[in-house]
Design an enzyme around this catalytic site. Structure first.
Site, PDB file in Angstrom:
ATOM      1  N   TYR A  16      -6.214 -20.375  35.456  1.00 17.67           N
ATOM      2  CA  TYR A  16      -7.539 -20.078  34.887  1.00 17.67           C
ATOM      3  C   TYR A  16      -8.324 -19.202  35.865  1.00 17.67           C
ATOM      4  CZ  TYR A  16     -12.305 -20.976  33.199  1.00 17.67           C
ATOM      5  OH  TYR A  16     -13.608 -20.838  32.737  1.00 17.67           O
ATOM      6  N   ASP A  35      -7.804 -13.028  15.575  1.00 16.32           N
ATOM      7  CA  ASP A  35      -6.946 -13.382  16.712  1.00 16.32           C
ATOM      8  C   ASP A  35      -7.177 -12.309  17.771  1.00 16.32           C
ATOM      9  OD1 ASP A  35      -3.399 -14.170  17.124  1.00 16.32           O
ATOM     10  OD2 ASP A  35      -4.901 -13.530  18.591  1.00 16.32           O
ATOM     11  N   ILE A  36      -7.530 -12.699  18.998  1.00 18.37           N
ATOM     12  CA  ILE A  36      -7.878 -11.725  20.046  1.00 18.37           C
ATOM     13  C   ILE A  36      -6.681 -10.837  20.388  1.00 18.37           C
ATOM     14  CG2 ILE A  36      -7.306 -13.163  22.064  1.00 18.37           C
ATOM     15  CD1 ILE A  36     -10.020 -12.119  23.286  1.00 18.37           C
TER      16      ILE A  36
END
Ligand code: VAH
Length: 316
Positions: A141, A52-53
């Site tokens: 984004y 998991d980042i």
């Protein structure tokens, strides 16, 4: 030999990047990782870790376990899905990146993090978009991509971290479907052309976007990380381009192979508004001059390859 960790290996880019990196650097020198354990079995032909980042201790332990010296970060929530989950987009795209930048700083790693045409906005020149220009994106984004470029520049200038990145166009591939992007139509159209001989396009005719075939995207990621660092002026945000087309052009190219193919339109207003804010085509002269960027595929050769590969994959 490089020891590489790929974050986000199950994604559209990551899943093919791992295989390409393993061909060059050796299967055991490229550690694939993803938040999911149920990934394409091919990724497990070499080292694979569930990561998991946002889990700094676990990432650090993997960096130490495999003596990693290079990280490719392909973790991101894409443009359309990001508009539904802006806080999560920031937490993953930026919170995750800051984690990797800190780990890279502490362990003296090189770090590749892609930016995107999404880093531009409505006030950016749409045609032949310059390398250095206005960046006022109106999607979360895009905000994370501009912020990511600036953070990577900062960590290079302030701490000497070897950060590098490119601004990708929409990427078209025949292995892993993209998830939640504005340019996804340009992948889906090939699948539907083979399966149904018809396609409902969610972007308007005349919506021109920079696009790139996956082999060129992979080549860009590898070539920039192999480039002579002394020649990199725009280190974290190189425009890289290959082709620019609108839905009519890709449909007409497909019809050269499937004459009975038909396309109709049902516009997705969220994706259309995002696409309207992005460039038609970028100027990638900086990448060409600073690290010899040169795409191999255009719309005709990509279409021929996509239809050939998918016809087998979809057994048509
Ligand atoms: C998206 N495919 O549509 C991604 C990409 C340039 C577009 O970043 O969000």
């Amino acid at each position: 030999m490089k020891k590489i960790l790929v974050m986000g290996s199950a994604g559209q880019i990551g899943s093919e990047l791992v295989l390409a990196l393993r061909k060059i650097y050796g299967e055991n020198n490229v550690v694939a990782s993803d938040i999911r354990a149920d990934v394409n079995p091919q990724l497990k032909n070499g080292p694979f870790e569930v990561l998991d980042i946002l889990d700094v201790p676990k990432i650090t332990a993997v960096v130490k376990k495999y003596e990693i010296d290079t990280i490719y970060n392909l973790v991101a929530l894409l443009s359309a899905v990001g508009e539904q989950k802006p806080k999560l987009s920031w937490d993953i795209n930026i919170g995750g990146l800051v984690n990797l930048l800190e780990i890279a700083r502490e362990h003296k790693l090189s770090l590749f993090t892609p930016s995107s045409i999404g880093a531009f906005g409505p006030s950016t020149p749409k045609k032949n978009t310059p390398q250095n220009t206005v960046q006022r994106p109106n999607t979360i984004y895009g905000v994370t991509k501009v912020s990511g470029e600036l953070l990577c520049d900062y960590y290079f200038k302030r701490f000497g971290v070897d950060t590098r990145g490119v601004r990708y166009p929409g990427i078209i591939s025949n292995v892993t479907l993209p998830g939640g992007g504005t340019t996804d139509y340009a992948v889906e159209i090939y699948y539907k052309a083979i399966q149904d001989k018809r396609f409902i396009c969610n972007l308007k005719a005349g919506t021109f976007l920079d696009m790139m075939y996956m082999p060129d995207a992979i080549k860009a990621a590898i070539d920039i990380m192999e480039a002579d660092p002394t020649k990199l002026i725009h280190r974290n945000c190189f425009n890289v381009a290959a082709m620019s087309f609108d839905p009519e052009m890709i449909a007409n190219e497909i019809k050269k192979h499937i004459p009975e193919f038909e396309m109709k339109y049902e516009i997705d207003e969220i994706r259309q508004n995002i696409a309207n804010s992005w460039p038609d085509n970028m100027d990638d002269s900086a990448a060409k001059s600073e690290w010899n960027w040169k795409p191999q595929y255009n719309l005709a050769s990509m279409t021929e390859d996509m239809l050939k590969v998918l016809s087998v994959k979809l057994q048509k």
